[in-house]
Write a protein that holds these residues in place. Structure first.
Motif, mmCIF file in Angstrom:
data_model
loop_
_atom_site.group_PDB
_atom_site.id
_atom_site.type_symbol
_atom_site.label_atom_id
_atom_site.label_comp_id
_atom_site.label_asym_id
_atom_site.label_seq_id
_atom_site.Cartn_x
_atom_site.Cartn_y
_atom_site.Cartn_z
ATOM 1 N N ASP A 57 39.385 -16.144 35.995
ATOM 2 C CA ASP A 57 38.190 -16.174 35.294
ATOM 3 C C ASP A 57 38.039 -17.624 34.479
ATOM 4 N N GLY A 58 38.683 -18.731 35.105
ATOM 5 C CA GLY A 58 38.767 -19.912 34.605
ATOM 6 C C GLY A 58 39.750 -20.210 33.540
ATOM 7 N N ARG A 59 40.800 -19.262 33.289
ATOM 8 C CA ARG A 59 41.766 -19.508 32.319
ATOM 9 C C ARG A 59 42.635 -20.724 32.820
ATOM 10 N N PRO A 60 43.460 -21.411 31.798
ATOM 11 C CA PRO A 60 44.422 -22.363 32.230
ATOM 12 C C PRO A 60 45.393 -21.342 32.881
ATOM 13 N N GLY A 61 46.247 -22.020 33.847
ATOM 14 C CA GLY A 61 47.107 -21.177 34.511
ATOM 15 C C GLY A 61 48.729 -22.083 34.776
ATOM 16 N N ILE A 62 49.602 -21.277 35.065
ATOM 17 C CA ILE A 62 50.893 -21.659 35.160
ATOM 18 C C ILE A 62 51.562 -20.775 35.970
ATOM 19 N N PHE A 63 52.390 -21.300 37.180
ATOM 20 C CA PHE A 63 53.360 -20.579 38.017
ATOM 21 C C PHE A 63 54.530 -21.318 38.510
ATOM 22 N N SER A 64 55.439 -20.925 38.841
ATOM 23 C CA SER A 64 56.546 -21.519 39.870
ATOM 24 C C SER A 64 56.186 -21.452 41.248
ATOM 25 N N SER A 65 56.278 -22.751 41.882
ATOM 26 C CA SER A 65 55.922 -22.845 43.442
ATOM 27 C C SER A 65 57.110 -23.134 44.099
ATOM 28 N N SER A 66 56.942 -22.831 45.325
ATOM 29 C CA SER A 66 58.138 -23.173 46.329
ATOM 30 C C SER A 66 57.633 -24.645 46.785
ATOM 31 N N VAL A 67 58.320 -25.121 48.050
ATOM 32 C CA VAL A 67 57.778 -26.259 48.545
ATOM 33 C C VAL A 67 57.101 -25.959 49.849
ATOM 34 N N HIS A 68 56.724 -25.035 50.019
ATOM 35 C CA HIS A 68 56.160 -24.709 51.457
ATOM 36 C C HIS A 68 54.913 -25.417 51.295
ATOM 37 N N ALA A 69 54.652 -25.954 52.485
ATOM 38 C CA ALA A 69 53.492 -27.102 52.573
ATOM 39 C C ALA A 69 52.014 -26.276 52.398
ATOM 40 N N GLY A 70 52.015 -25.468 53.107
ATOM 41 C CA GLY A 70 50.606 -24.947 53.243
ATOM 42 C C GLY A 70 50.165 -24.298 51.757
ATOM 43 N N ALA A 71 51.151 -23.627 51.029
ATOM 44 C CA ALA A 71 51.012 -23.101 50.011
ATOM 45 C C ALA A 71 50.685 -24.049 48.636
ATOM 46 N N THR A 72 51.694 -25.295 48.630
ATOM 47 C CA THR A 72 51.188 -26.249 47.903
ATOM 48 C C THR A 72 49.837 -26.919 48.166
ATOM 49 N N ARG A 73 49.519 -27.050 49.320
ATOM 50 C CA ARG A 73 48.256 -27.559 49.601
ATOM 51 C C ARG A 73 47.113 -26.777 48.861
ATOM 52 N N ARG A 74 47.313 -25.518 49.092
ATOM 53 C CA ARG A 74 46.377 -24.417 48.482
ATOM 54 C C ARG A 74 46.197 -24.652 46.948
ATOM 55 N N TYR A 75 47.662 -24.794 46.359
ATOM 56 C CA TYR A 75 47.597 -24.932 44.732
ATOM 57 C C TYR A 75 46.786 -26.099 44.451
ATOM 58 N N ARG A 76 47.131 -27.151 45.248
ATOM 59 C CA ARG A 76 46.405 -28.510 44.775
ATOM 60 C C ARG A 76 44.935 -28.465 45.053
ATOM 61 N N LEU A 77 44.426 -27.751 45.792
ATOM 62 C CA LEU A 77 42.987 -27.828 46.252
ATOM 63 C C LEU A 77 42.313 -26.740 45.220
ATOM 64 N N ALA A 78 43.203 -25.993 44.382
ATOM 65 C CA ALA A 78 42.532 -24.965 43.227
ATOM 66 C C ALA A 78 42.772 -25.672 41.999
ATOM 67 N N GLY A 79 43.137 -26.931 41.989
ATOM 68 C CA GLY A 79 43.148 -27.716 40.663
ATOM 69 C C GLY A 79 44.268 -27.640 40.070
#
Length: 296
Positions: free
Chosen positions: A121-143
């Motif tokens: 719901d618009g909150r700031p966010g934080i998480f630890s990500s792997s280097v998986h190309a598809g996942a990191t693309r999705r994270y970047r597209l989510a801002g």
């Protein structure tokens, strides 16, 4: 024809979600393994039960952040994806997220992430990500901004261990000031997560009112989560964790603002490497701070 339903996670999904998680992360680790890395190993039975217990805890605290993707074909159902997120006051964290390799590149990951982000719901966010190309693309597209993480591995040279003073074992009555420190570093306290971690990990604290800090240490002497008001305290806490390590150890989730941890690891004769990202949105990278992979 197979159809995939994204729905809220239920407690009776947990065993199936754990199996999907174990396969997903084992294959990801094997596919991204570098020559110098140890061989990927399947999750042990003990680790599987710990994973299930942790997901059950998340379901109890904030079920609205827990989602599964279920494939249905010819009357049979199979969990093929999962996203477990949590709101802690003004902060959103992503605890775990994945899609079975056999079901990737079909838009399932996007649907799961969209559900988890609606819960944010618009909150700031934080998480630890792997280097998986598809996942990191999705994270970047989510801002989310992706900040490379480093890790230190090896066996501590015990001749390098300094005398450390001013630390004590932590207790539940430390949680109030620990949450205040959390809010200074990452916008929100860990709240109920402190109680969960205290049940499963050793807590060491510095109650110095000018330079407080804490570290949770696992049964192998690895720092699982570390937060401090000053790098001096952070270094003392990390040295305490390293002093309790047994055999090979790991210092994980080290970001550029936390170079104090690199200095400690190098002094202990550990080797440095690169691994994954800390993803943040609407907030800076916390420091002095070593994030937990699950509780951030």
């Amino acid at each position: 024809m197979e159809s995939v339903l994204v729905r809220p996670m239920r407690e009776d999904d947990l065993a199936s979600v754990e199996r999907a998680s174990a396969v997903t992360f084992f294959e990801a680790e094997r596919s991204t393994r570098r020559v110098s890395d140890p061989e990927a190993r399947p999750r042990s039975a003990v680790a599987s039960q710990q994973w299930i217990d942790r997901m059950r805890y998340y379901l109890g605290v904030d079920p609205g952040g827990c989602w599964v993707a279920v494939a249905e074909e010819s009357g049979a159902s199979e969990v093929v994806g999962f996203a477990v997120s949590q709101n802690r006051g003004p902060l959103w964290i992503l605890a775990t997220y994945g899609v079975l390799p056999s079901h990737q590149a079909r838009g399932i990951g996007k649907r799961l992430m969209d559900a988890a982000l609606r819960h944010a719901d618009g909150r700031p966010g934080i998480f630890s990500s792997s280097v998986h190309a598809g996942a990191t693309r999705r994270y970047r597209l989510a801002g989310f901004s992706l900040h490379p993480e480093m890790r230190m591995v090896g066996t501590v040279d015990r001749s390098t261990l300094p005398a450390v003073h001013g630390l004590q074992d932590g207790r539940a009555d430390d949680f109030e000031w620990m949450d205040r420190l959390d809010r200074d570093l990452r916008l929100a306290g860990h709240g109920p997560d402190h109680g969960y971690m205290l049940d499963t990990l050793r807590l060491v604290v510095s109650r110095d009112t000018a330079k407080p800090g804490y570290v949770y240490i696992d049964d192998r002497g690895r720092a699982s989560l570390l937060a401090a008001a000053h790098p001096e305290t952070a270094r003392k806490l990390l040295w305490e964790a390293l002093a309790s390590s047994q055999g090979d150890t790991l210092v994980n989730c080290i970001t550029t603002p936390n170079e104090w941890a690199i200095d400690v690891g190098l002094a202990a004769r550990l080797d440095i490497g690169q691994e994954g990202y800390i993803a943040v949105r609407g907030m800076p990278v916390p420091a002095p701070y070593l994030a937990s992979g699950h509780f951030l």
